[in-house]
Design a protein around this motif. Structure first.
Motif, PDB file in Angstrom:
ATOM      1  N   ASP A 132     -60.238 -25.261 -15.455  1.00  0.00           N
ATOM      2  CA  ASP A 132     -60.120 -25.906 -14.154  1.00  0.00           C
ATOM      3  C   ASP A 132     -61.527 -26.238 -13.651  1.00  0.00           C
ATOM      4  O   ASP A 132     -62.521 -26.026 -14.355  1.00  0.00           O
ATOM      5  CB  ASP A 132     -59.358 -25.015 -13.177  1.00  0.00           C
ATOM      6  CG  ASP A 132     -60.042 -23.671 -12.917  1.00  0.00           C
ATOM      7  OD1 ASP A 132     -61.254 -23.547 -13.209  1.00  0.00           O
ATOM      8  OD2 ASP A 132     -59.377 -22.746 -12.428  1.00  0.00           O
TER       9      ASP A 132
ATOM     10  N   LEU B  49     -55.431 -33.965  -9.126  1.00  0.00           N
ATOM     11  CA  LEU B  49     -55.675 -32.944 -10.137  1.00  0.00           C
ATOM     12  C   LEU B  49     -56.885 -33.294 -10.987  1.00  0.00           C
ATOM     13  O   LEU B  49     -57.128 -34.466 -11.286  1.00  0.00           O
ATOM     14  CB  LEU B  49     -54.449 -32.789 -11.044  1.00  0.00           C
ATOM     15  CG  LEU B  49     -53.137 -32.401 -10.370  1.00  0.00           C
ATOM     16  CD1 LEU B  49     -52.034 -32.290 -11.408  1.00  0.00           C
ATOM     17  CD2 LEU B  49     -53.282 -31.095  -9.605  1.00  0.00           C
TER      18      LEU B  49
ATOM     19  N   ILE C 223     -48.060 -25.679 -12.422  1.00  0.00           N
ATOM     20  CA  ILE C 223     -48.523 -26.910 -11.766  1.00  0.00           C
ATOM     21  C   ILE C 223     -47.480 -28.011 -11.915  1.00  0.00           C
ATOM     22  O   ILE C 223     -47.169 -28.731 -10.969  1.00  0.00           O
ATOM     23  CB  ILE C 223     -49.870 -27.363 -12.368  1.00  0.00           C
ATOM     24  CG1 ILE C 223     -50.957 -26.343 -12.056  1.00  0.00           C
ATOM     25  CG2 ILE C 223     -50.267 -28.740 -11.829  1.00  0.00           C
ATOM     26  CD1 ILE C 223     -52.268 -26.623 -12.763  1.00  0.00           C
TER      27      ILE C 223
END
Length: 346
Positions: A304, A199, A318
């Motif tokens: 993001d 991530l 998420i």
């Protein structure tokens, strides 16, 4: 008359010049990268205040952290992710001889290669140690990692390297069938590809840019420490010997500039390598809290990697997906943060 007019024009021109200079000075200061707070003068060792200690970790509102993991103590090789080739010995081999016979490189293609011995005294498998004796040896090569699955060429190289080692220690190796092991590698590689997760959140400056020192100071207050790589900081695990929980990165050229204070950063990246960190550390919670704390302190917005703002609902989704991923890894005996997971996802 002419003199009066010339004097008025001169005064007016001077006022305009002063105004332009003042504006440019104000604009330069406004757009200059934010600088870290000056450090207070210190004499001797000063213990941090309770407030400073509290700021070193993001707040975990209402969350009681479970006991932290401890590093596993087990053989480096495991049949779950390694090809294992036992090496039969006529007589026990000393650790010194086993070490002297080691090949110069510990890789086969892109995969780790290792030798282990069964310690006569402890009856435990371990990497050979000088002064010990071993009744059995085994060679191993990893079936898959982030570079891909073990292929036929790598398997053949493994056989050649192991046979040469066995000849040196007067041992007789036994190799599993190549097709079966290569097929195992492909299946494991497919599983790893389907369940890998890295991530990354991006923190972007809303108004004024940041200097590297400004970013480093705020990150240090949350527990980050500099790494050996310029422009990168790490949030260490609470357990010695474990991988860092989070990473923070910014432009390396800015960090290496002759005058870093004048380098303007408009974004930093926070990262989490999910399979590398034990879920008991609550790494995603810490990622969220760290990102929120930095955004608040540095006047930044959280996005993001494509630049889209991250909303609470998206973050909740998420987090839920990661819990399912953790469960799947557990069921495969590749729990996140375990020795095997760290090896497979590397």
């Amino acid at each position: 008359m002419t003199t009066t007019l010339q004097l008025g024009l001169a005064i007016g021109g001077g006022l305009v010049l002063v105004t332009v200079v003042a504006y440019n000075t104000w604009s330069t200061r406004k757009n200059a990268p934010k600088q870290p707070d000056p450090l207070p003068p210190q004499s001797g060792h000063i213990e941090p205040s309770p407030d400073e200690v509290e700021r070193r970790d993001p707040a975990f509102e209402g969350d009681d952290l479970p006991p932290l993991p401890t590093p596993e103590r087990k053989p480096g090789m495991d049949a779950l992710i390694d090809v294992l080739a036992p090496i039969a010995l006529e007589n026990p081999v000393s650790g010194d001889a086993a070490l002297a016979a080691m090949p110069p490189t510990r890789r086969v293609g892109s995969k780790p290669f290792a030798i282990e011995g069964l310690n006569v005294a402890s009856q435990q498998w371990e990497t050979p140690v000088a002064g010990q004796r071993y009744s059995q040896l085994q060679a191993g090569v990893q079936l898959a990692n982030r570079t891909g699955a073990l292929n036929e060429i790598e398997y053949s190289e493994f056989v050649i390297k192991t046979q040469a080692y066995a000849d040196t220690v007067n041992g007789l190796p036994e190799f599993p069938e190549m097709r079966e092991e290569v097929a195992r590698g492909r299946e494991l590689d497919q599983f790893a590809n389907d369940h890998d997760a890295q991530l990354g959140f991006t923190l972007r400056a809303v108004h004024a840019a940041w200097s590297p020192g400004y970013v480093q100071q705020h990150a240090a207050r949350l527990g980050f420490v500099p790494s050996l790589i310029p422009g990168r900081m790490l949030l260490p695990s609470s357990t010695p010997g474990m991988p860092p929980i989070l990473g923070l990165a910014f432009d390396a050229q800015a960090a290496l500039a002759e005058d870093p204070d004048q380098s303007a950063l408009r974004e930093v990246t926070l990262s989490l390598d999910v399979p590398q960190v034990d879920r008991a550390e609550q790494p995603f919670v810490r990622l969220r809290d760290t990102a929120a704390a930095l955004a608040d302190a540095m006047d930044g917005s959280l996005t993001d990697d494509r630049g889209y703002p991250l909303q609470r609902d998206a973050l909740d989704g998420i987090g839920a997906s990661l819990e399912q991923l953790y469960d799947t890894l557990d069921s495969r005996e590749l729990a996140a943060g375990s020795v095997l997971a760290r090896r497979l996802f590397s």
